[in-house]
Design a protein around this motif. Structure first.
Motif, PDB file in Angstrom:
ATOM      1  N   ILE A 178       0.892  -1.163   0.000  1.00 38.31           N
ATOM      2  CA  ILE A 178       0.000   0.000   0.000  1.00 38.31           C
ATOM      3  C   ILE A 178       0.934   1.218   0.000  1.00 38.31           C
ATOM      4  N   MET A 179       1.076   1.813  -1.170  1.00 40.71           N
ATOM      5  CA  MET A 179       2.080   2.869  -1.366  1.00 40.71           C
ATOM      6  C   MET A 179       1.502   4.199  -0.885  1.00 40.71           C
ATOM      7  N   ASP A 180       1.609   4.478   0.402  1.00 41.18           N
ATOM      8  CA  ASP A 180       0.948   5.665   0.960  1.00 41.18           C
ATOM      9  C   ASP A 180       1.973   6.687   1.450  1.00 41.18           C
ATOM     10  N   GLY A 181       1.566   7.948   1.425  1.00 45.65           N
ATOM     11  CA  GLY A 181       2.392   9.012   2.003  1.00 45.65           C
ATOM     12  C   GLY A 181       2.995   9.973   0.981  1.00 45.65           C
ATOM     13  N   ASN A 182       2.621   9.836  -0.284  1.00 46.71           N
ATOM     14  CA  ASN A 182       3.161  10.730  -1.320  1.00 46.71           C
ATOM     15  C   ASN A 182       2.816  12.191  -1.037  1.00 46.71           C
ATOM     16  N   GLY A 183       1.550  12.425  -0.666  1.00 44.05           N
ATOM     17  CA  GLY A 183       1.081  13.795  -0.448  1.00 44.05           C
ATOM     18  C   GLY A 183       1.809  14.447   0.712  1.00 44.05           C
ATOM     19  N   ARG A 184       1.933  13.711   1.822  1.00 45.30           N
ATOM     20  CA  ARG A 184       2.613  14.270   2.999  1.00 45.30           C
ATOM     21  C   ARG A 184       4.100  14.497   2.723  1.00 45.30           C
ATOM     22  N   TRP A 185       4.673  13.598   1.941  1.00 40.72           N
ATOM     23  CA  TRP A 185       6.096  13.754   1.566  1.00 40.72           C
ATOM     24  C   TRP A 185       6.286  15.080   0.832  1.00 40.72           C
ATOM     25  N   PHE A 211      -0.590  -1.169  -4.697  1.00 40.15           N
ATOM     26  CA  PHE A 211      -1.864  -0.442  -4.656  1.00 40.15           C
ATOM     27  C   PHE A 211      -1.599   0.963  -5.191  1.00 40.15           C
ATOM     28  N   ALA A 212      -2.072   1.228  -6.395  1.00 37.96           N
ATOM     29  CA  ALA A 212      -1.765   2.491  -7.066  1.00 37.96           C
ATOM     30  C   ALA A 212      -2.925   3.484  -6.991  1.00 37.96           C
ATOM     31  N   PHE A 213      -4.167   2.964  -7.003  1.00 39.85           N
ATOM     32  CA  PHE A 213      -5.334   3.863  -7.001  1.00 39.85           C
ATOM     33  C   PHE A 213      -6.541   3.062  -6.530  1.00 39.85           C
ATOM     34  N   ALA A 247      -3.907  14.250 -12.597  1.00 34.18           N
ATOM     35  CA  ALA A 247      -2.441  14.156 -12.553  1.00 34.18           C
ATOM     36  C   ALA A 247      -2.010  12.701 -12.348  1.00 34.18           C
ATOM     37  N   LEU A 248      -2.746  11.993 -11.495  1.00 31.89           N
ATOM     38  CA  LEU A 248      -2.403  10.578 -11.250  1.00 31.89           C
ATOM     39  C   LEU A 248      -2.598   9.748 -12.513  1.00 31.89           C
ATOM     40  N   MET A 249      -3.695   9.995 -13.226  1.00 34.56           N
ATOM     41  CA  MET A 249      -3.961   9.228 -14.452  1.00 34.56           C
ATOM     42  C   MET A 249      -2.875   9.501 -15.503  1.00 34.56           C
ATOM     43  N   PRO A 283       3.482  20.871  -4.192  1.00 31.16           N
ATOM     44  CA  PRO A 283       2.132  20.329  -4.417  1.00 31.16           C
ATOM     45  C   PRO A 283       2.140  18.798  -4.327  1.00 31.16           C
ATOM     46  N   ARG A 284       0.979  18.229  -4.022  1.00 30.35           N
ATOM     47  CA  ARG A 284       0.877  16.784  -3.806  1.00 30.35           C
ATOM     48  C   ARG A 284       1.379  15.976  -5.000  1.00 30.35           C
ATOM     49  N   VAL A 285       1.139  16.497  -6.182  1.00 29.53           N
ATOM     50  CA  VAL A 285       1.536  15.758  -7.393  1.00 29.53           C
ATOM     51  C   VAL A 285       3.061  15.561  -7.464  1.00 29.53           C
ATOM     52  N   GLU A 299     -11.870   4.383  -3.920  1.00 32.63           N
ATOM     53  CA  GLU A 299     -12.242   5.560  -3.116  1.00 32.63           C
ATOM     54  C   GLU A 299     -11.436   6.804  -3.508  1.00 32.63           C
ATOM     55  N   ASN A 300     -10.334   6.606  -4.223  1.00 30.01           N
ATOM     56  CA  ASN A 300      -9.472   7.749  -4.554  1.00 30.01           C
ATOM     57  C   ASN A 300     -10.103   8.716  -5.561  1.00 30.01           C
ATOM     58  N   TRP A 301     -11.232   8.318  -6.200  1.00 30.33           N
ATOM     59  CA  TRP A 301     -11.958   9.248  -7.085  1.00 30.33           C
ATOM     60  C   TRP A 301     -12.523  10.422  -6.297  1.00 30.33           C
ATOM     61  N   LYS A 302     -12.588  10.284  -4.944  1.00 25.24           N
ATOM     62  CA  LYS A 302     -13.111  11.381  -4.106  1.00 25.24           C
ATOM     63  C   LYS A 302     -12.136  12.555  -4.047  1.00 25.24           C
ATOM     64  N   ARG A 303     -10.934  12.380  -4.520  1.00 29.43           N
ATOM     65  CA  ARG A 303      -9.932  13.458  -4.439  1.00 29.43           C
ATOM     66  C   ARG A 303     -10.237  14.564  -5.447  1.00 29.43           C
ATOM     67  N   PRO A 304      -9.635  15.736  -5.268  1.00 33.50           N
ATOM     68  CA  PRO A 304      -9.903  16.827  -6.224  1.00 33.50           C
ATOM     69  C   PRO A 304      -9.608  16.361  -7.654  1.00 33.50           C
ATOM     70  N   GLU A 359      -8.210  17.664 -10.127  1.00 35.79           N
ATOM     71  CA  GLU A 359      -6.849  17.932 -10.658  1.00 35.79           C
ATOM     72  C   GLU A 359      -5.876  16.850 -10.207  1.00 35.79           C
ATOM     73  N   GLU A 360      -6.062  16.380  -8.958  1.00 37.37           N
ATOM     74  CA  GLU A 360      -5.140  15.350  -8.454  1.00 37.37           C
ATOM     75  C   GLU A 360      -5.387  14.026  -9.177  1.00 37.37           C
ATOM     76  N   VAL A 361      -6.678  13.696  -9.378  1.00 34.61           N
ATOM     77  CA  VAL A 361      -7.020  12.453 -10.079  1.00 34.61           C
ATOM     78  C   VAL A 361      -6.438  12.497 -11.499  1.00 34.61           C
ATOM     79  N   GLY A 421       4.827  14.727  -5.007  1.00 34.65           N
ATOM     80  CA  GLY A 421       5.026  13.485  -4.250  1.00 34.65           C
ATOM     81  C   GLY A 421       4.666  12.256  -5.078  1.00 34.65           C
ATOM     82  N   HIS A 422       3.612  12.380  -5.879  1.00 31.65           N
ATOM     83  CA  HIS A 422       3.225  11.240  -6.722  1.00 31.65           C
ATOM     84  C   HIS A 422       4.319  10.938  -7.751  1.00 31.65           C
ATOM     85  N   ARG A 423       4.915  12.008  -8.289  1.00 35.05           N
ATOM     86  CA  ARG A 423       6.002  11.799  -9.264  1.00 35.05           C
ATOM     87  C   ARG A 423       7.180  11.109  -8.597  1.00 35.05           C
TER      88      ARG A 423
HETATM   89  C1  IPE Z   1      -0.670   7.428  -1.858  1.00 32.96           C
HETATM   90  O1  IPE Z   1      -0.264   8.632  -1.317  1.00 32.96           O
HETATM   91  C2  IPE Z   1      -0.950   7.520  -3.329  1.00 32.96           C
HETATM   92  C3  IPE Z   1      -2.369   7.365  -3.701  1.00 32.96           C
HETATM   93  C4  IPE Z   1      -3.342   7.155  -2.881  1.00 32.96           C
HETATM   94  C5  IPE Z   1      -2.676   7.462  -5.106  1.00 32.96           C
HETATM   95  P1  IPE Z   1      -1.313   9.700  -0.801  1.00 32.96           P
HETATM   96  O2  IPE Z   1      -1.661  10.611  -1.932  1.00 32.96           O
HETATM   97  O3  IPE Z   1      -2.467   9.062  -0.144  1.00 32.96           O
HETATM   98  O4  IPE Z   1      -0.435  10.482   0.249  1.00 32.96           O
HETATM   99  P2  IPE Z   1      -0.900  10.989   1.680  1.00 32.96           P
HETATM  100  O5  IPE Z   1      -1.441   9.809   2.423  1.00 32.96           O
HETATM  101  O6  IPE Z   1      -1.939  12.036   1.459  1.00 32.96           O
HETATM  102  O7  IPE Z   1       0.351  11.520   2.295  1.00 32.96           O
END
Ligand code: IPE
Ligand code: IPE
Ligand code: MG
Length: 244
Positions: free
Chosen positions: A14-21, A58-60, A74-76, A28-30, A63-68, A70-72, A32-34
């Motif tokens: 479960i690859m989590d924490g990109n946004g906080r990083w 786990f990439a997406f 960028a992820l796509m 910007p959160r993106v 439930e992640n469609w609930k995000r803004p 622009e973020e969705v 972190g995704h890069r």
């Molecule tokens: C995980 O990182 C990536 C996806 C869910 C696509 P997050 O974007 O959830 O990062 P945090 O949890 O907000 O830090």
């Protein structure tokens, strides 16, 4: 025993924490995704070296469609770029790409690219790299129930034939081995709807490290921790077998 004989058959992350990083770096959160996409390369290469059978990332989530939006978006874009950019590396390293999730609901170009790279890498035998993308454990089980109900209605199976194996056979990837180990980065202690059926007896490894900072070396640490676990599957260890 060689290391590869000992390597777990199926590891999920479960690859989590990109946004906080990214937020920590006032980016910007993106951003972190890069950075997260780079960690995927390091971890995949190490998993191949270690002889892990399947690595599911786990990439997406559904439930992640609930995000803004622009973020969705960028992820796509990032998924499409990853697939185009990594294809040659996957081929050179003998990595077979697979995917689980409601793939047909993804943007057409991402879905097409995914299908194309899955086909071009289908003979890879060093590692199966599976992307869980637009994936939800509840959705997978609901979709399996629907398939079974359709089979029952058409007379292909009877209700009494529905057992654990029949459910397994109706999942997105019927030959997916059970998870031996689930790693979650980013410090949260939950599954967030990841492979609920397959994780029934998985060992859990939770680390506060944000995904972009996770790498092959840390995968080794997680696997070493896994080897120290005592898996009982509801039974008893050898020395505890004496009852009276
Ligand atoms: C995980 O990182 C990536 C996806 C869910 C696509 P997050 O974007 O959830 O990062 P945090 O949890 O907000 O830090
Ligand atoms: C889980 O992370 C999904 C992926 C890593 C793709 P989330 O960031 O979506 O999980 P929650 O919302 O913290 O449970
Ligand atoms: Mg998160």
């Amino acid at each position: 025993m060689s290391y590869s004989e000992q390597a777990p058959r199926h590891v999920g992350i479960i690859m989590d924490g990109n946004g906080r990083w990214a937020e920590r770096r006032s980016q910007p959160r993106v951003f972190g995704h890069r950075a997260g996409a780079k960690a995927v390369r390091s971890v995949t290469e190490e998993a191949t070296r270690m002889g892990i059978g399947q690595l599911t990332l786990f990439a997406f989530s559904t439930e992640n469609w609930k995000r803004p939006p622009e973020e969705v978006k960028a992820l796509m874009l990032l998924f499409g770029r990853y697939l185009r950019g990594e294809e040659e590396r996957l081929l050179n390293n003998g990595i077979r790409l697979r995917a689980v999730g409601r793939l047909h609901e993804l943007p057409k170009d991402v879905h097409n690219e995914l299908e194309r790279v899955m086909t071009s890498t289908q003979n890879g035998s060093a590692l199966t790299l599976c992307l869980a993308i637009n994936y939800g454990g509840h959705t997978e089980i609901a979709d399996a129930c629907k398939k079974l109900a359709e089979r029952a209605t058409s007379g292909a199976i009877r209700a009494e034939d529905i057992d654990e194996q029949a459910i397994q056979d109706a999942l997105y990837q019927p030959d997916m081995p059970p998870l031996d180990l689930v790693i979650r980065t980013g410090g949260e202690m939950r599954l967030s709807n990841f492979l609920l059926w397959q994780a029934a007896y998985a060992e859990l490894y939770l680390t506060p490290t944000y995904w972009p900072d996770f790498d092959g070396e840390q995968l080794r640490v997680a696997i070493a921790d896994f080897h120290a676990r005592n898996r009982r599957f509801g039974g008893l260890n050898e020395p505890q077998r004496k009852v009276g």
